[in-house]
Write a protein that holds these residues in place. Structure first.
Motif, PDB file in Angstrom:
ATOM      1  N   GLY A  43       1.070  -1.195  -0.116  1.00  0.00           N
ATOM      2  CA  GLY A  43       0.423  -0.193   0.020  1.00  0.00           C
ATOM      3  C   GLY A  43       0.488   1.746  -0.207  1.00  0.00           C
ATOM      4  O   GLY A  43       1.559   1.204   1.169  1.00  0.00           O
ATOM      5  N   THR A  46       2.244   3.346   3.083  1.00  0.00           N
ATOM      6  CA  THR A  46       2.450   2.580   4.094  1.00  0.00           C
ATOM      7  C   THR A  46       3.821   2.686   4.686  1.00  0.00           C
ATOM      8  O   THR A  46       5.188   3.006   4.092  1.00  0.00           O
ATOM      9  CB  THR A  46       1.935   1.422   4.230  1.00  0.00           C
ATOM     10  N   ASN A  78      -4.125   0.361  -4.983  1.00  0.00           N
ATOM     11  CA  ASN A  78      -4.645   1.711  -4.580  1.00  0.00           C
ATOM     12  C   ASN A  78      -4.987   1.869  -5.630  1.00  0.00           C
ATOM     13  O   ASN A  78      -4.865   1.700  -7.341  1.00  0.00           O
ATOM     14  CB  ASN A  78      -3.381   2.386  -4.269  1.00  0.00           C
ATOM     15  N   ASP A  79      -5.702   3.342  -5.713  1.00  0.00           N
ATOM     16  CA  ASP A  79      -6.239   4.104  -6.921  1.00  0.00           C
ATOM     17  C   ASP A  79      -5.250   5.506  -7.293  1.00  0.00           C
ATOM     18  O   ASP A  79      -4.049   4.872  -6.756  1.00  0.00           O
ATOM     19  CB  ASP A  79      -7.342   4.938  -6.934  1.00  0.00           C
ATOM     20  N   VAL A  82      -4.662   8.153  -5.771  1.00  0.00           N
ATOM     21  CA  VAL A  82      -3.017   7.576  -3.984  1.00  0.00           C
ATOM     22  C   VAL A  82      -2.039   7.203  -5.207  1.00  0.00           C
ATOM     23  O   VAL A  82      -1.050   8.390  -4.459  1.00  0.00           O
ATOM     24  CB  VAL A  82      -3.695   6.628  -3.462  1.00  0.00           C
ATOM     25  N   MET A  83      -2.078   6.601  -5.709  1.00  0.00           N
ATOM     26  CA  MET A  83      -0.005   6.574  -6.333  1.00  0.00           C
ATOM     27  C   MET A  83       0.049   7.655  -7.186  1.00  0.00           C
ATOM     28  O   MET A  83       1.602   7.935  -7.027  1.00  0.00           O
ATOM     29  CB  MET A  83      -0.814   5.401  -7.938  1.00  0.00           C
ATOM     30  N   TRP A  86       1.709   9.815  -4.232  1.00  0.00           N
ATOM     31  CA  TRP A  86       2.849   9.594  -3.635  1.00  0.00           C
ATOM     32  C   TRP A  86       3.499   9.047  -4.116  1.00  0.00           C
ATOM     33  O   TRP A  86       5.179   9.555  -3.680  1.00  0.00           O
ATOM     34  CB  TRP A  86       2.370   7.103  -3.239  1.00  0.00           C
ATOM     35  N   ALA A 100      -1.421   2.385 -10.761  1.00  0.00           N
ATOM     36  CA  ALA A 100      -2.769   2.192  -9.910  1.00  0.00           C
ATOM     37  C   ALA A 100      -2.892   0.435 -10.574  1.00  0.00           C
ATOM     38  O   ALA A 100      -3.142   0.201 -11.515  1.00  0.00           O
ATOM     39  CB  ALA A 100      -3.470   2.804  -9.805  1.00  0.00           C
ATOM     40  N   GLY A 102      -6.316  -0.644  -8.943  1.00  0.00           N
ATOM     41  CA  GLY A 102      -7.196  -0.572  -7.999  1.00  0.00           C
ATOM     42  C   GLY A 102      -8.536  -1.632  -8.014  1.00  0.00           C
ATOM     43  O   GLY A 102      -8.422  -1.725  -6.149  1.00  0.00           O
ATOM     44  N   MET A 121      -7.295  -3.402   5.138  1.00  0.00           N
ATOM     45  CA  MET A 121      -6.476  -3.255   4.066  1.00  0.00           C
ATOM     46  C   MET A 121      -7.555  -3.818   3.119  1.00  0.00           C
ATOM     47  O   MET A 121      -7.285  -2.977   1.438  1.00  0.00           O
ATOM     48  CB  MET A 121      -4.828  -3.351   4.146  1.00  0.00           C
ATOM     49  N   ARG A 124      -4.558  -7.134  -1.274  1.00  0.00           N
ATOM     50  CA  ARG A 124      -3.801  -6.503  -1.921  1.00  0.00           C
ATOM     51  C   ARG A 124      -2.729  -7.065  -2.745  1.00  0.00           C
ATOM     52  O   ARG A 124      -2.870  -8.655  -2.455  1.00  0.00           O
ATOM     53  CB  ARG A 124      -2.781  -5.529  -0.676  1.00  0.00           C
TER      54      ARG A 124
END
Length: 160
Positions: A43, A46, A78-79, A82-83, A86, A100, A102, A121, A124
């Motif tokens: 993730g 994290t 992740n979507d 978010v990626m 990050w 991603a 997703g 979570m 994943r």
């Protein structure tokens, strides 16, 4: 069934956040005729992923590319928003492509999903790294639960 060294990467689509918004990337375009290092993290944002895994690939991007790697790809369930965030936070732009998965569709196609529901979570991806040459897995390094050794940039460098 889990993908193995010598296997051809399955077809699929991942999503990259670009200036134009979420943009699909097919695995045929991503892996075909190219050498790619693909690593997966459980993730974005994290602890181990942000403190060690992604930073190692950002730090060693030049060395990996000097050994013939065309693209370094970080994938997570992740979507794309978010990626993208990050990647910006970690200084990955121009070094590591943030993709991603997703709904974990591609992660499941690889057989590398994990059940993180006990941690809130959901499904994943396992922590892993692989070297792909023209769509074929040359090296596959899957971490055991809670481990971070064989999927590191430093370890991948020894395999190139």
């Amino acid at each position: 069934m889990t993908i193995s060294a010598g296997d051809t990467m399955p077809e699929g689509t991942l999503v990259e956040m670009t200036a134009d918004g979420p943009t699909p990337r097919t695995t045929a375009d991503l892996f075909g005729g190219r050498k790619v290092v693909l690593f997966s993290v459980p993730g974005a944002f994290t602890p181990t992923c942000s403190a060690k895994h992604l930073p190692g690939f950002v730090q060693h991007a030049g060395e990996l590319k000097a050994k013939g790697v065309d693209e370094i790809v970080c994938m997570a369930v992740n979507d794309a928003f978010v990626m993208g965030a990050w990647g910006k936070d970690q200084g990955a732009d121009g070094k590591v492509t943030m993709l991603a998965d997703g709904n974990a569709d591609y992660t499941k196609a690889l057989g590398l999903e994990m059940d993180g529901t006990g941690f809130g979570m959901g499904i994943r991806g396992k922590r892993f790294a692989m070297i792909i040459d023209d769509g074929v897995v040359k090296e596959l390094n899957i971490e055991g639960p809670g481990e971070f050794r064989v999927s590191s940039a430093e370890h991948v460098l020894t395999q190139l």
